[in-house]
Scaffold this active site. Sequence first.
Site, PDB file in Angstrom:
ATOM      1  CD  GLU A 269      -2.534   1.181   2.691  1.00 52.99           C
ATOM      2  OE1 GLU A 269      -3.533   2.148   2.911  1.00 52.99           O
ATOM      3  OE2 GLU A 269      -2.201   0.189   3.436  1.00 52.99           O
ATOM      4  CE  LYS A 327      -8.778   1.453   2.820  1.00 61.62           C
ATOM      5  NZ  LYS A 327      -7.836   1.637   3.761  1.00 61.62           N
ATOM      6  CB  CYS A 379      -5.264  -1.210   4.345  1.00 65.56           C
ATOM      7  SG  CYS A 379      -4.726  -0.980   6.110  1.00 65.56           S
TER       8      CYS A 379
END
Length: 504
Positions: A269, A327, A379
């Site tokens: 990430e 995301k 994540c």
Amino acid sequence: MRSEKPGLHPLIVLLLSPLAGALITLSLAPYNIWPAGILSCALFAYLLSTCNPPRGFWRGWLFGLGLFGTGASWVYVSIHEHGNASVPLALVLTGLFCAGLALLHGTFAWLYIRFIRSLPGGMLIGFPVLWVLFEWLRSWFLTGFPWLYLGYAHVDTAIAGWAPILGIYGLSLICALTGSCLFLAWRSRQAIALVTYAVIVATLWIGGGVLKPIQWVARASEEPLSVAIYQPNIPQQNKWNREYYLPILHQMRGATMPLLGHDIIVWPEAAIPNLYERARPFLDPIAARAREADTTLITGIPNRPEGDERYYNSITALGQGQGSYFKQRLVPFGEYVPLEDYLRGVIEFFNLPMSFQSRGPADQPPLAAGTFRVSPSICYEVVYPDLVAAGAREADLLITISNDSWFGDSIGPLQHLQMAQMRALENGRYMIRGTNNGVSALIDHRGQVIAESEQFVETVLTGKVQAMLGKTPFASFGSVPILSACAISLALMILMYLGFWREP
């Protein structure tokens, strides 16, 4: 309402309630003492078996405080070490976080005692059903914290066989039901009751063992894909420091060139601490080399699309791959600040780098890695079962990237890995997990870790993954069946209690 059970001293309640909550933490990674979670439910059922709703609320709150105080106190690392809050302030904020989450267990206890306990089957059915509905509530209420679920302790046990059908909520239901049966058997101690509860528990656990060998999916190709995960172990305090930007680029390029030739190379990430468009002069030559080597490079990188003023945490496929994913589930304070107009700038923790992100759109297509489809999550997103299932329906592989440096040398990253294992098991897909400082891992379609990295070292993890075809029942339908069954069960219990359920 029944009176307090004789001999249950308030001091015992004060000690037993948080201890019961802490047992769930012991059942999860890295401790993996899975019977502790079932014992936790049995003790909680005992604590709520005779008290009135107000007392039940405080017992539930103490239970939740024990759970989150032991299982989620790693947020202190983010607040103190990376948010630069003083020790007293970090302790206060961590305490408020855990105490606030514990209110949900207090509310659970109050509702259970007030409305459910006296229903037919209130303890046997109502307790575990309400438990699952509150786990689901915690997945979205106030942006959600779907962490520390009971079922995560069972990615390796007999009831793991239910995961491809019922998902994590189904495993939590089985655990809570087992705990309630354990308590009821202890309270009754009658032969017929002991046999009844034993049959219920045995059916669920033996059934899981029977289901476990079933192959819900099949290989998409004869040859597996070779994967290389680069774990750069860049200190969080250096990540967004401009002085370290060029050394980071040099490190990433130097480590990646020898890996060309693998089918997939993964960076973690925000591996490049710059916007994608600004980093193109660095990325494009590497992408060209990867394309020549028939390699897909998948990297996390911040993104602000042309013509869009918003910033996104994204993952992008380069070289032989293509596509970007933005995301969707953002971490409060880490990626956006709730009540921003009031909190931004009050303390440094409310002004962290990357805390200006926007939410990506729903229904984004999978990434392409050569001819294969890869469903990404970034994540925190991997802890949302239905979000991952939605992507898995159209994908051959799963990938998740993370930067668990925020949680230091705590149990948080190990819990995070366990949840990624559950997503692989639920969906019958191999999972590639790339992180900045560990644990990076390759997980098979049964949720088993087949390769993992050491934490806090710069390393390359290599191995093979298999693209898969077909869908598990959970991948097809998600959590809707199990949550609907729980809601309908509660409704039927209430109807029976009110006398609306009559035989003709």
